[in-house]
Design an enzyme around this catalytic site. Structure first.
Site, PDB file in Angstrom:
ATOM      1  CG  ASP A 278     -20.850 -34.666  65.804  1.00  0.00           C
ATOM      2  OD1 ASP A 278     -21.756 -34.518  64.986  1.00  0.00           O
ATOM      3  OD2 ASP A 278     -20.927 -35.277  66.696  1.00  0.00           O
TER       4      ASP A 278
ATOM      5  N   GLY B 288     -25.483 -35.033  59.676  1.00  0.00           N
ATOM      6  CA  GLY B 288     -25.511 -33.628  59.758  1.00  0.00           C
ATOM      7  C   GLY B 288     -24.112 -32.887  59.702  1.00  0.00           C
TER       8      GLY B 288
ATOM      9  CD  GLN C 196     -23.498 -41.719  60.029  1.00  0.00           C
ATOM     10  OE1 GLN C 196     -23.170 -42.252  58.956  1.00  0.00           O
ATOM     11  NE2 GLN C 196     -24.785 -41.227  59.873  1.00  0.00           N
TER      12      GLN C 196
END
Length: 422
Positions: A11, A38, A223
């Site tokens: 993130d 994501g 990741q």
């Protein structure tokens, strides 16, 4: 080939940076992970989260590759493609997205097995995203899985059905509440037919041929380093290789071909799920950073744990990846604080001090250095010369500690809100 990867627990803002620089490359290639990742990208005031699709998909003339080291859930992939086309009707991903025949499938029962293991006290609970990724990788290692190229084989449906029935029988025997097998099988095989409209080939040959022709490749990692299966905070890690060397195995490209290695890090730390987090904040400051930084998982929506920047862990990540350029994100989130803390060392139980952490110690006490905070309206800053002196001092301190230059600084969530420092 250049590489972009995260240096913390994910993130960090990789998608935004890749979206920014991918226009300088001929090919953007994803080398690990699955739909558990994501990457959030903001375009024209709208935000979209890419899971499997490389972040270069928006760039005209850039070929996108899903590499051999990935695992692909065709149902999730189909939904992502349809969502992408709804987000931008001008995109035609079937024309500029190539998938490795040697990448592995994520079967529908794998998601259910993830849920079963997370909820069963007989197994270690690690806070997985329950996307079936670990099941796919474990079956890959056990040589019990099917690959993308297998979908063209005449006995593909029979082979998959055998695995689904085996898994389904096991879970039914454990009294797990699961949807009808016919339902999940039908959805899977329909998604496989959708997948067949894309070019699936031996991407390692394609990529190496491109390098011989003088084309440029950007390897995209999902990741982050501290979630690496071998070098991360095991067992609270992902199931694939997230570090620079993983790009070589995940894409089939020699280490001799690697150029720049961009490492993305936040000005503080976050983590989703379980696992050690030495600098974690449990007070109002932690909550303030979470809200101000919108620290909620781009894929799961789960609130992220927050804490101060951890230099021992960051040094380790820089070292094992061979980082050549640092990209710092979310310095704007800390704006307005009188002072900002950075963990420089750990004090261990025996009284010794550790400055570079290969295995983060369970009961270590973080030793903090407090630096003067900064305050600025980052929305009007267009040039590094306009940055607050206190922030420049923070960056200089970080460069000195890491031995690597900070070449980009993200100062907001928007695509253009990033400064080239050097």
């Amino acid at each position: 080939m250049d590489i972009v990867l995260g240096l913390q627990w994910g993130d960090e803002g990789k998608g935004k940076f890749i979206d920014l620089i991918s226009e300088n490359y001929d090919i953007a290639a994803r080398f690990n992970g699955g739909s558990n990742a994501g990457h959030s990208i903001e375009r024209n005031g709208k935000r979209i989260t890419l899971k499997m699709i490389p972040s270069g998909i928006f760039m005209q003339g850039v070929q996108n590759v899903i590499g051999t080291g990935t695992v692909l859930d065709p149902v999730s992939f189909k939904n992502e493609i349809l969502n992408l086309k709804k987000f931008d009707e001008t995109l035609q991903p079937e024309n500029n997205l190539i998938i490795s025949k040697k990448a592995h499938f994520v079967l529908p029962t794998y998601r259910l097995m993830d849920v079963f293991m997370e909820e069963n006290p007989a197994y270690t609970t690690i806070g997985t995203t329950k996307n079936g990724i670990a099941q796919a990788y474990s079956n890959k290692i056990l040589r019990q899985n099917v690959r993308i190229g297998d979908m063209y084989a005449p006995d593909f449906q029979e082979r998959v059905q055998h695995i689904l029935e085996r898994d389904y029988s096991f879970m039914a025997g454990e009294d797990m509440l699961i949807p009808p097998l016919e339902e999940i099988s039908k959805e899977f095989f329909e998604a496989v037919e959708f997948l067949k409209q894309f070019n699936c080939t031996e991407t390692e040959l394609l990529l190496n041929k491109a390098l011989i022709e003088g084309k440029t490749i950007l390897g995209e990692g999902s990741q982050a380093t501290l979630l690496d299966i071998d070098h991360g905070t095991y067992p609270y890690v992902t199931s694939s290789s997230t570090i620079a060397s993983g790009a070589c195995s995940g894409l089939g490209i020699s280490p001799k071909k690697i150029g720049e290695i961009y490492g993305i890090a936040k000005a503080y730390c976050t983590r989703v799920g379980n696992g050690i987090f030495p600098t974690e904040l449990f007070d109002e400051m932690g909550e303030e950073i979470r809200i101000k930084g919108n620290e909620f998982g781009s894929n799961t929506g789960r609130p992220r744990r927050t804490g101060w920047l951890d230099l021992p862990a960051l040094r380790y990540a820089v070292m094992i990846n061979g980082i050549t350029q640092l990209v710092l994100t979310k310095a704007d989130v800390l704006s307005g604080l009188k002072s900002v803390a950075v963990c420089t060392h750990y004090e261990l139980e025996d009284g010794s001090v550790e400055a570079t952490a290969g295995t983060l110690p369970e009961n270590a006490r973080p030793i903090f250095k407090w630096l003067e905070g900064w305050n600025a309206d980052f929305s009007v800053i267009k040039d590094p010369s306009a940055l607050p002196e206190e922030l420049m001092n923070f960056l200089s301190f970080l460069e000195q500690e890491m031995g690597v230059p900070v070449t980009y600084l993200s100062i907001g969530p928007g695509r253009e809100e990033i400064l080239k420092m050097k």
